[in-house]
Design a protein around this motif. Sequence first.
Motif, PDB file in Angstrom:
ATOM      1  N   LYS A 142      76.806  -2.009 -79.506  1.00 38.88           N
ATOM      2  CA  LYS A 142      77.362  -0.795 -80.092  1.00 38.88           C
ATOM      3  C   LYS A 142      78.374  -1.099 -81.197  1.00 38.88           C
ATOM      4  O   LYS A 142      78.477  -0.356 -82.182  1.00 38.88           O
ATOM      5  CB  LYS A 142      78.034   0.049 -78.998  1.00 38.88           C
ATOM      6  CG  LYS A 142      77.052   0.818 -78.131  1.00 38.88           C
ATOM      7  CD  LYS A 142      76.256   1.807 -78.964  1.00 38.88           C
ATOM      8  CE  LYS A 142      75.255   2.588 -78.148  1.00 38.88           C
ATOM      9  NZ  LYS A 142      74.413   3.473 -78.999  1.00 38.88           N
ATOM     10  N   GLN A 143      79.120  -2.172 -81.043  1.00 35.05           N
ATOM     11  CA  GLN A 143      80.142  -2.486 -82.040  1.00 35.05           C
ATOM     12  C   GLN A 143      79.547  -2.662 -83.435  1.00 35.05           C
ATOM     13  O   GLN A 143      80.197  -2.358 -84.438  1.00 35.05           O
ATOM     14  CB  GLN A 143      80.889  -3.757 -81.633  1.00 35.05           C
ATOM     15  CG  GLN A 143      81.810  -3.583 -80.437  1.00 35.05           C
ATOM     16  CD  GLN A 143      82.425  -4.891 -79.982  1.00 35.05           C
ATOM     17  OE1 GLN A 143      82.521  -5.848 -80.766  1.00 35.05           O
ATOM     18  NE2 GLN A 143      82.843  -4.953 -78.727  1.00 35.05           N
ATOM     19  N   LYS A 144      78.310  -3.119 -83.505  1.00 30.09           N
ATOM     20  CA  LYS A 144      77.708  -3.457 -84.796  1.00 30.09           C
ATOM     21  C   LYS A 144      76.792  -2.384 -85.351  1.00 30.09           C
ATOM     22  O   LYS A 144      76.242  -2.548 -86.440  1.00 30.09           O
ATOM     23  CB  LYS A 144      76.927  -4.772 -84.657  1.00 30.09           C
ATOM     24  CG  LYS A 144      77.796  -5.942 -84.238  1.00 30.09           C
ATOM     25  CD  LYS A 144      76.995  -7.212 -84.025  1.00 30.09           C
ATOM     26  CE  LYS A 144      77.865  -8.363 -83.549  1.00 30.09           C
ATOM     27  NZ  LYS A 144      77.091  -9.613 -83.316  1.00 30.09           N
ATOM     28  N   GLN A 145      76.594  -1.307 -84.641  1.00 24.27           N
ATOM     29  CA  GLN A 145      75.690  -0.268 -85.131  1.00 24.27           C
ATOM     30  C   GLN A 145      76.323   0.540 -86.254  1.00 24.27           C
ATOM     31  O   GLN A 145      77.526   0.818 -86.225  1.00 24.27           O
ATOM     32  CB  GLN A 145      75.282   0.650 -83.978  1.00 24.27           C
ATOM     33  CG  GLN A 145      74.333  -0.031 -82.997  1.00 24.27           C
ATOM     34  CD  GLN A 145      73.841   0.912 -81.921  1.00 24.27           C
ATOM     35  OE1 GLN A 145      74.441   1.951 -81.680  1.00 24.27           O
ATOM     36  NE2 GLN A 145      72.747   0.536 -81.278  1.00 24.27           N
ATOM     37  N   THR A 147      76.193   3.628 -86.967  1.00 26.46           N
ATOM     38  CA  THR A 147      76.696   4.962 -86.587  1.00 26.46           C
ATOM     39  C   THR A 147      77.990   4.905 -85.789  1.00 26.46           C
ATOM     40  O   THR A 147      78.638   5.929 -85.598  1.00 26.46           O
ATOM     41  CB  THR A 147      75.634   5.699 -85.747  1.00 26.46           C
ATOM     42  OG1 THR A 147      75.306   4.908 -84.600  1.00 26.46           O
ATOM     43  CG2 THR A 147      74.382   5.970 -86.562  1.00 26.46           C
ATOM     44  N   THR A 148      78.337   3.720 -85.317  1.00 29.06           N
ATOM     45  CA  THR A 148      79.541   3.586 -84.490  1.00 29.06           C
ATOM     46  C   THR A 148      80.789   3.952 -85.289  1.00 29.06           C
ATOM     47  O   THR A 148      80.910   3.631 -86.476  1.00 29.06           O
ATOM     48  CB  THR A 148      79.654   2.158 -83.945  1.00 29.06           C
ATOM     49  OG1 THR A 148      78.570   1.929 -83.044  1.00 29.06           O
ATOM     50  CG2 THR A 148      80.961   1.938 -83.214  1.00 29.06           C
ATOM     51  N   VAL A 228      76.380   7.682 -79.982  1.00 30.24           N
ATOM     52  CA  VAL A 228      77.322   7.248 -81.011  1.00 30.24           C
ATOM     53  C   VAL A 228      78.619   6.831 -80.334  1.00 30.24           C
ATOM     54  O   VAL A 228      79.340   7.671 -79.769  1.00 30.24           O
ATOM     55  CB  VAL A 228      77.589   8.372 -82.033  1.00 30.24           C
ATOM     56  CG1 VAL A 228      78.667   7.933 -83.032  1.00 30.24           C
ATOM     57  CG2 VAL A 228      76.305   8.730 -82.764  1.00 30.24           C
ATOM     58  N   ALA A 229      78.917   5.554 -80.387  1.00 27.05           N
ATOM     59  CA  ALA A 229      80.097   5.011 -79.711  1.00 27.05           C
ATOM     60  C   ALA A 229      81.332   5.102 -80.605  1.00 27.05           C
ATOM     61  O   ALA A 229      81.235   5.033 -81.834  1.00 27.05           O
ATOM     62  CB  ALA A 229      79.851   3.566 -79.314  1.00 27.05           C
TER      63      ALA A 229
END
Length: 465
Positions: A142-145, A147-148, A228-229
């Motif tokens: 999630k850190q690299k997406q 949309t985060t 979405v984190a």
Amino acid sequence: MADNQGNPKQQLISELHNLAAIGDLARLVALLSHSPSLINESAKNGWTALMYAARNGHFEIAQTLLEKGCDKFITNASNQTALDIARFWGYKNIANLLSDAKDGLQPFLLTSPVREHENYFSKTLLDRKSEKRVDSKWLNVKQKQPTTVYILFSNLNPLVASDDDSKESSRFPKTKLCRLCYKEVEEYLKQLETVTLIFLGVELQMKDSLLPTAHGHDSSESEDDGLVAWFALSVDAAAGDRFIQGRPGCYYLQPPMPALLQLSEYEAGVIAQARSVLAWDNRYKFCPTCGSATKLEDGGYRKSCLKEDCASHHGIHNTCYPRVDPVVIMQVIHPDGNHCLLGRKKTFPPHMYSCLAGFVEPGETIENAVRREVDEESGVKVGHVQYVSCQPWPMPSSLMIGCIAAAVSTEIKVDNIELEEARWFSREQVVEILNKRNQGAFLVPPYQAIAHQLIKHWIGMSANL
């Protein structure tokens, strides 16, 4: 029955009832000192002196009669008690006195229903997804997406920008969080030994939701779960200053209060979560059990001691998790039901008064904390306590537990430590201030503060006075 003119006892009874009806306390006390046996005598209609006091709203008369042993359970010819009469005629102070006199009953002035209310800092954009905190693989993905969403902090102050499009109330200048993406913070994520990263949750998934979101997204576009984190990222002051260079319009919201009241309600809830956890991390750098260094785990919600044989590794310890400090804040109501107790601290803005408040001590109930704090700060004694609502307060991490409290005494003796002044304010005075009709008299906290909402709650439940 003979005419009162020829019956000395009936004359005395009539005189007692008349004194109770007109509120002549001095003469009533003098009469009872000579003829105490008259206190429960009734007229032909069954009315006692206590009933006449209740009918005409004479609180001190009713209080004196009770102290001298008057029987409040006597009924008249209409099968009414003094309490029934006080309630019917709307004298809440006397109804409170009669219902609360060692019966364990709820005071009449606290019988209005309490509606659930969400205070400022209580709403949020996010589902915390606490089960994901231990899933390091998921968090790393999630850190690299793209949309985060990242929100940046420097010295516990969030990075914001002016919100010129805000449709909310214009009472305060509005700001909005700067929602950053992975590429903008990538260099800091490679230095996790010098920065702090907290997983906040994922955007709430609601059909036709009106909540503002950072990005539109479609779970079919990628192999992930489509969530979405959000993360909070805290950097030191030097790194924070470098970051905003070349980003016109971005700045750190400081000082924390009242600046944080400029955010929208949903973003304020996110800040309440993020700032509280970051403040905990900032204040507790070493293991409270052995003093060794610690590392953050579980998405930033647990500290693990680096010393392998530390006792904190065995069992559950509240020193390993973010702390929340419970604080009672109370709207104290006068026995007459038509006045409230407000106090002011030296640190308050000029002319501002607010509800009394204080920390709950270990081994103490909410109700007893309310009674103790009010007594310590103002000298006023409190009986019944009723919970109304609560508010997270991220300065640094308190939970404000809002209550209404019924006073059983009225004399004020300020401690001069917590407060510099405390006063009884009438309902009419408070309504004028809330309606902005008398701005020169005194001020109350802004609408975002739970104190303001407690005051409004009291006004609403006393609307028939």
